[in-house]
Scaffold this active site. Structure first.
Site, mmCIF file in Angstrom:
data_model
loop_
_atom_site.group_PDB
_atom_site.id
_atom_site.type_symbol
_atom_site.label_atom_id
_atom_site.label_comp_id
_atom_site.label_asym_id
_atom_site.label_seq_id
_atom_site.Cartn_x
_atom_site.Cartn_y
_atom_site.Cartn_z
ATOM 1 N N CYS A 148 25.086 77.461 -21.619
ATOM 2 C CA CYS A 148 25.961 77.655 -22.778
ATOM 3 C C CYS A 148 26.438 79.110 -22.811
ATOM 4 C CB CYS A 148 25.218 77.333 -24.070
ATOM 5 S SG CYS A 148 26.279 77.433 -25.545
ATOM 6 N N ASP A 164 26.629 80.911 -25.285
ATOM 7 C CA ASP A 164 25.879 81.614 -26.340
ATOM 8 C C ASP A 164 25.238 82.902 -25.802
ATOM 9 O OD1 ASP A 164 23.646 82.319 -28.159
ATOM 10 O OD2 ASP A 164 24.234 80.475 -29.181
ATOM 11 N N ARG A 176 22.836 84.532 -26.658
ATOM 12 C CA ARG A 176 21.377 84.640 -26.714
ATOM 13 C C ARG A 176 20.674 83.934 -25.552
ATOM 14 N NH1 ARG A 176 21.274 82.099 -32.565
ATOM 15 N NH2 ARG A 176 22.797 80.846 -31.431
ATOM 16 N N HIS A 211 20.380 74.721 -25.092
ATOM 17 C CA HIS A 211 19.431 75.453 -25.933
ATOM 18 C C HIS A 211 19.369 74.821 -27.313
ATOM 19 C CE1 HIS A 211 22.492 77.749 -28.328
ATOM 20 N NE2 HIS A 211 23.227 77.421 -27.286
ATOM 21 N N CYS A 265 22.040 74.760 -30.687
ATOM 22 C CA CYS A 265 23.356 75.055 -30.106
ATOM 23 C C CYS A 265 24.490 74.789 -31.112
ATOM 24 C CB CYS A 265 23.567 74.206 -28.857
ATOM 25 S SG CYS A 265 25.137 74.549 -28.021
HETATM 26 CO CO CO Z 1 25.183 76.766 -27.400
#
Ligand code: CO
Length: 210
Positions: A42, A44, A46, A98, A101
């Site tokens: 992803c 993302d 993090r 994750h 999400c």
């Molecule tokens: Co995500």
């Protein structure tokens, strides 16, 4: 100091540190990369692939998009897949989602988000297929996390539906496919699914002439 200038300063410090540890670090990597892994994760911020797996530059080939999707019309994903399988000859492909999400959460709502609706539509399809299982989870968080897991499994299966993976399985007995889910709250990766090279393929999607 402007906020982005910190990145450039940190970069200089990092490059210096690498050379102190290993004077050949950059000259070696500049000439060849031989990663054994393709990571589909992803976007993302993090979930940085190399940090959470303790891997170094040169070790993982990375593709990231919203909600770690394998969409069979996505030229970007397909180009990365073909190059990593046929040229870099990766041995493992990891789809890593994750928990928590935002892409999956958004796909479970009935809100319009503009262009990204088109992307989230692929996750809505996964939800529709597994609606009973997702909705039987005890609360909202559990429902989202159940769909996150089912979505990772679906994306691994999508990899196996491509002629790129089927051809490599037939001729090279690789790559092995893995579905993992990372926990933002504890930093731990949960391996939930695996398709070793040569696994049976749903006849609907199997190509016999590769
Ligand atoms: Co995500």
């Amino acid at each position: 100091m402007k906020i982005y200038e910190k990145l450039l300063l940190e970069n200089k410090a990092w490059a210096k540190e690498q050379l102190q540890d290993d004077p050949e670090f950059f000259s070696r990597l500049a000439h060849i990369q031989t990663p054994e892994f393709l990571w589909i994760g992803c976007s993302d911020s993090r979930v940085p692939a190399d940090k959470i797996t303790g891997t170094q530059p040169g070790e993982i080939f990375v593709h990231r998009n919203i909600a770690n999707m394998v969409v069979h019309t996505d030229l970007n994903l397909l180009s990365v897949l073909q190059y990593s399988v046929e040229v870099l000859k990766v041995k493992h492909i990891i789809v890593c989602g994750h928990y928590g999400c935002g892409g999956v959460k958004a796909a479970m709502t009935q809100q319009s988000f503009g262009i990204i609706n088109k992307w989230l539509r692929n996750i809505k399809d996964v939800y529709r297929i597994h609606k009973e299982e997702v909705d039987s989870a005890p609360n909202e968080t559990a429902k989202v996390n159940k769909l996150i897991e089912l979505n990772v499994i679906e994306q691994v299966n999508n990899l196996a539906k491509t002629s790129i993976v089927q051809s490599a399985w037939k001729h090279h007995q690789r790559p092995h496919l893995h579905g993992w889910v990372y926990g933002l709250e504890n930093g731990i990766i949960n391996p939930i699914y695996e398709l070793p090279a040569g696994s049976p393929i749903d006849p609907f999607y199997q190509y016999d002439n590769l």
